[in-house]
Write a protein that holds these residues in place. Structure first.
Motif, short mmCIF file in Angstrom:
data_model
loop_
_atom_site.label_atom_id
_atom_site.label_comp_id
_atom_site.label_asym_id
_atom_site.label_seq_id
_atom_site.Cartn_x
_atom_site.Cartn_y
_atom_site.Cartn_z
N VAL A 76 -10.97 5.82 -31.04
CA VAL A 76 -9.79 6.35 -30.34
C VAL A 76 -9.12 7.42 -31.19
CG1 VAL A 76 -7.50 5.80 -29.48
CG2 VAL A 76 -9.39 4.21 -29.07
N LYS A 111 4.27 4.83 -32.02
CA LYS A 111 2.89 5.25 -32.19
C LYS A 111 2.53 6.31 -31.14
CE LYS A 111 0.97 0.93 -34.04
NZ LYS A 111 0.83 1.24 -35.46
N PRO A 112 1.68 7.26 -31.52
CA PRO A 112 1.22 8.25 -30.52
C PRO A 112 0.27 7.56 -29.55
CG PRO A 112 0.11 8.58 -32.63
CD PRO A 112 1.13 7.50 -32.86
N ASP A 113 0.65 7.52 -28.28
CA ASP A 113 -0.09 6.71 -27.29
C ASP A 113 -1.31 7.45 -26.73
OD1 ASP A 113 0.64 4.22 -25.19
OD2 ASP A 113 -0.68 5.78 -24.41
N PRO A 114 -2.49 6.90 -26.94
CA PRO A 114 -3.70 7.61 -26.48
C PRO A 114 -3.83 7.64 -24.96
CG PRO A 114 -4.23 5.94 -28.13
CD PRO A 114 -2.81 5.69 -27.71
N LEU A 117 -6.33 0.70 -34.13
CA LEU A 117 -5.20 -0.24 -34.10
C LEU A 117 -4.09 0.25 -35.01
CD1 LEU A 117 -7.17 -3.60 -34.00
CD2 LEU A 117 -5.83 -2.59 -32.15
N GLY A 118 -4.46 0.80 -36.16
CA GLY A 118 -3.46 1.20 -37.13
C GLY A 118 -2.59 2.36 -36.68
N GLU A 119 -3.23 3.41 -36.22
CA GLU A 119 -2.48 4.61 -35.85
C GLU A 119 -2.01 4.60 -34.41
OE1 GLU A 119 -2.05 5.72 -39.04
OE2 GLU A 119 -2.39 7.81 -38.45
N HIS A 120 -2.77 3.93 -33.54
CA HIS A 120 -2.50 4.06 -32.10
C HIS A 120 -2.23 2.75 -31.37
CE1 HIS A 120 -3.74 8.21 -32.59
NE2 HIS A 120 -4.80 7.77 -33.22
N GLY A 121 -2.51 1.64 -32.02
CA GLY A 121 -2.20 0.35 -31.40
C GLY A 121 -3.13 -0.05 -30.27
N VAL A 122 -4.28 0.57 -30.18
CA VAL A 122 -5.23 0.18 -29.13
C VAL A 122 -6.64 0.09 -29.72
CG1 VAL A 122 -3.90 1.32 -27.30
CG2 VAL A 122 -5.72 2.57 -28.48
N ALA A 123 -7.53 -0.54 -28.98
CA ALA A 123 -8.93 -0.61 -29.38
C ALA A 123 -9.76 0.16 -28.37
CB ALA A 123 -9.39 -2.06 -29.43
N ILE A 145 -12.76 3.85 -24.35
CA ILE A 145 -11.88 5.03 -24.42
C ILE A 145 -12.67 6.28 -24.79
CG2 ILE A 145 -9.77 5.98 -25.41
CD1 ILE A 145 -8.50 3.43 -25.21
#
Lengths: 439, 439, 439
Positions: B41, A263-266, B404-410, A201
């Motif tokens: 991220v 959650k704010p989606d990146p 993962l904590g704020e945005h739920g992705v890696a 990312i």
């Protein structure tokens, strides 16, 4: 004095072309980062070669179809190989105009790439790029920007290409994604969506910043001149509107996804920057900053909804090219009709005025006509490729990754990849120093 | 003729603004690369959204506070929403000036990000960005660059923003780092410093190159015009001084760290480029190239010492924003008083002359006044956030990573992360294709 | 009016210089990505510091050797420290010219880096950079571009530096690779070639795009002016030829390698873009677009053959600097003699005309003279370093990686590296949070 006007306009056009060229890097990083590491080399090669092929074919043929003498407002029929009179009379050199146009052709071509990612045969992809740059895109340019096209005669207006560039790329991307079908594992057997996360990312983020930078060439450069007070006013307005629409789209998207999913989606927020930029591309010279902000605020949620909608149709568009370029290309083109100021776009907070129903109808006709043309041509092309040399790599190659399959190399041989359940670890790159995969 | 002057100045201002905009990418990569992969991220989102929020809020309010009609030299009070008279008289368009200013506001805001990295709540960070862009930064601009500010009336001089941009960002970064406290593990229980290495020094290197490139817009663009011999002379001098100061800072730092630790230190040397650029930002139009080299040679070691000094105070500034932007912002502002040439800055090797004690005192007053303003405002803001919605993520989230904590992705799901002792491996990204972590 | 000509030319020169500066980032990424992860930090530091050292030394001495008053057409002998008359008469500021030249000096210096990658002592490399920027490169500039040089007096022509910049860098790269010897493991004991794959092809791809972007400063900027119709025509032609040659080289290479090896080769294709750009650099202002395409079509396969040829000689050039910069630098310089149009380079498809045998001979003399000068000087330098402070790191350090060896840090501590057979895993970075390597 006259010479300096030429020099100023040429400088502006060339610098804008350089910025738009750099968008190729942005698209490459966006697509590579948003997909899996086993396909990164293939994606970089696609994004490099589509521009190289576009450059050569647009030089040979595409420019002539776009800007040659018009055959009935439909297509140009001379100026192939830039074969104009060598004793040019003066003015901004036609070669400078060509450079500014060829980078747009490259953009239209490369938009398709993202939707085809991770499963398309490299050879077929290159053919698609050539046809985009030589035929599909130039004909639309002729209709709208040649000065003799039937669409511009109707009143259709597209300042920098929401329709001409982005929706053309977006329609072809959609057709490609449909004909190809989804990547293995993208939807489960019972039809459930299973997102495939991108491998880097940071590269996506850098790609988005580079694209935004490049858009400062794309939109302000489309004034094609910067040598008078009027040019200066127009270019400044365009640059500001471009900035505000992109920012508004990102802010709207992050708030919207935050509320919707907690959650704010990146990924959606990053892509919404592209969506906002695409949407402001047609109207940027005709709306006030307030209009630009509204266009961006709509562009973001529109991108989120259309992403979900594509998913529900089981259309697999790995980087979200269709929501960003097609959906927002259409939105921006129509928004021009809704928000165009009647006079003087000087950025007051005051009211904005639509261009009237006639303009809105012209915009809608343009959207549909360009859509039909691109869907038919690109659809025929994708089916023809599928029926002949093949459009998609084998199941084995898709699982192995196109880097090893199409190119025989790995993008990141120094790092241990995450094992994928039910799949053998990637083989070490052939011909390299032997590197045993970790036990 | 007059129109072409406008066109030239507008072109220069816009191109410089585009370059400064690109600095956002540089700051993002620098911060992301210099910290851990589990927060990449979040860092990209911070650096994207702070600019987007700055763009919208500086359009709505910040510009008016900075350049509106002055209330006693302290703050501007009109021109909100760029609400000037639509029938503009001509000259460089105010929208071009706005674009050049908004990218500076974005820079001031984003400087704070680095010092808050890896532990700040995303929502709180966004509020900080908005307050920076809408209030803290614009008021300082009004004091120095509005033409009606009390500081410029005193004789305070800052060509491109060592104080106005960088030390404002740096003071707020310092306050944030203090109020937040250090990252878990940054200092051992007995107070020993335990550096946390960044996850991708290639990105840091690219970020530094992009920042240097962007600085060619930041400093030379601050002449605000390039349409006369005097402009050409000034801009060329500024560009050369910018180059030489950055180079001198890097050379001084690499030699200095080589001698001090036995190895040429990459992190400090990379950051010293930023330090040198910050230091030359105020004086770049007023000193000879010899002066620029001296300013850079001092900036490097100053950055090294102040980095150690912060560490000894147990202040955790993950990317060294305070040494680069605050310490060297102050140094550059004072250096202007020390090395400003009395006349003709044409780059001779000859002597340089200080601007006299009056100038030096004015510079010192500016440094202190801007420091007090920013420390008080930003300090109050950080404490208010801490007391209300919270400034820092939970211990669990910090260890898991903010991605993962704020945005739920890696950021990098395709690669196996290095295990951290005493910490569970990161969970696979939710919603993605299941990827079992390696045994 | 006169002032605006100065302003326009200065603006063009500075903007071109900024673009060329950014090529440093391109070279850094290309080299870092094309080599192993254990050397990435070292490579970034080399590519940063060579520019910083070039900037300072070219300011102090190099510019004077290049553009000072001529001693017999061989070397300049004044203007050290830019010590010209402070009361400059007007015109494009000498400082703007200096900036445009120093980024070329940086390019010449940094080309060497790639061929020395992964095994050169950092201290020795810095000395090589200084000598390149201060002596080897500036003397060649004096011969060709100072207006008083013996080579230009002969009729030798090199518009933007195929020979002056690229073959100078390429010859030094070749000498360095020979004196250093191959990397451990690059050739097996029985002499078989064992390619060492790069660790991040995404960075290589980005590097190539950045270099292409930078070349739009390198070549079009070398007109040194953009304020008249003639300038506009010339600059537009140069920009178009640059684009077409690069594209043609990539297309030729991908087809050629596809046929030769069954797969389209990414590394050779990426490097062929550089090769095409280098080849068009000398002739870009003197050939038609048709000529540019032919030059590019030859450049690609030439790069492939010369890569194999170097390999067969057991010369280890990790990034292919010699095929790209030296071989294609020579090709482009001779191609100018073959394809230069007799008059009006306005891009017709019509015939192109060679410049006649006299021009071709002058070009050949220039190629040989510059080759002899650079081979002798750089060869002597490399042998002298080898005999004194040492040119190559120890076998242990080479295997460990220069990042830990020279700088004490790792580029990517968060990811588990692929184990190399027979080699211990890299130690964790000293001073960092302890990160146990995976079992």
């Amino acid at each position: 004095m006259e010479e300096m006007v030429v020099a100023l306009d040429t400088m502006w056009l060339l610098l804008a072309a350089f910025l738009v060229f750099f968008m190729q890097a942005g698209f490459a990083l966006l697509e590579a980062g948003a997909t899996r590491s086993k396909n990164a080399v293939n994606i970089l090669m696609k994004n490099l070669m589509d521009f190289c092929i576009a450059a050569l074919t647009f030089w040979m043929i595409g420019w002539g179809f776009a800007y040659g003498a018009s055959a009935g407002g439909f297509i140009g029929v001379d100026q192939f190989f830039l074969g104009y009179d060598a004793a040019e009379a003066g003015g901004v050199p036609i070669l400078a105009s060509w450079l500014f146009q060829v980078v747009f052709a490259g953009t239209a071509a490369t938009i398709v790439s993202g939707a085809l990612a991770e499963r398309t045969k490299f050879s077929s992809y290159l053919i698609v790029s050539a046809v985009m740059a030589v035929l599909i895109y130039p004909v639309v340019v002729h209709w709208v920007w040649s000065g003799a096209g039937w669409l511009s005669d109707l009143g259709f207006t597209d300042f920098a290409g929401s329709t001409v560039v982005h929706s053309v790329g977006g329609w072809a991307a959609l057709m490609g994604a449909i004909v190809l079908g989804a990547r293995i594992g993208r939807f489960s057997k019972d039809g459930k969506s299973q997102p495939i996360p991108g491998h880097n990312i940071s590269l996506v983020g850098l790609g988005v910043f580079i694209l935004w930078l490049g858009w400062f060439g794309f939109n302000p450069g489309s004034q094609l001149a910067l040598s008078s007070q009027a040019d200066a006013n127009a270019v400044a307005l365009v640059a500001v509107n471009t900035t505000l629409a992109a920012a508004a789209a990102a802010v709207a998207t992050i708030i919207f996804t935050w509320i919707r999913t907690g959650k704010p989606d990146p990924n959606l927020t990053l892509n919404s920057v592209i969506g906002g930029l695409v949407a402001i591309t047609a109207p940027c010279a005709f709306v006030t900053p307030v209009g630009a902000v509204i266009i961006g605020l709509v562009a973001g949620p529109l991108l989120v909804f259309s992403t979900s909608w594509l998913e529900s149709l089981k259309i697999d568009d790995p980087v979200g090219a269709v929501p960003a370029h097609l959906v927002n290309g259409v939105w921006g083109t129509l928004a021009l009709g809704l928000f165009a100021a009647i006079e003087g776009n000087t950025g007051t907070l005051g009211l904005f005025y639509g261009g009237g129903m006639a303009l809105l109808i012209a915009q809608a006709i343009g959207v549909v006509a360009v859509g039909v043309w691109t869907v038919v041509l690109s659809g025929a092309l994708f089916y023809a490729l599928k029926a002949t040399i093949g459009l998609r790599v084998s199941k084995e190659e898709e699982e192995l990754g196109l880097d090893l399959g199409e190119h025989g190399v790995a993008a990141y041989p120094d790092f241990i990849p995450t094992p994928t359940p039910g799949m053998a670890p990637p083989a070490p790159p052939s011909g390299g120093v032997s590197r045993a995969p970790a036990k």
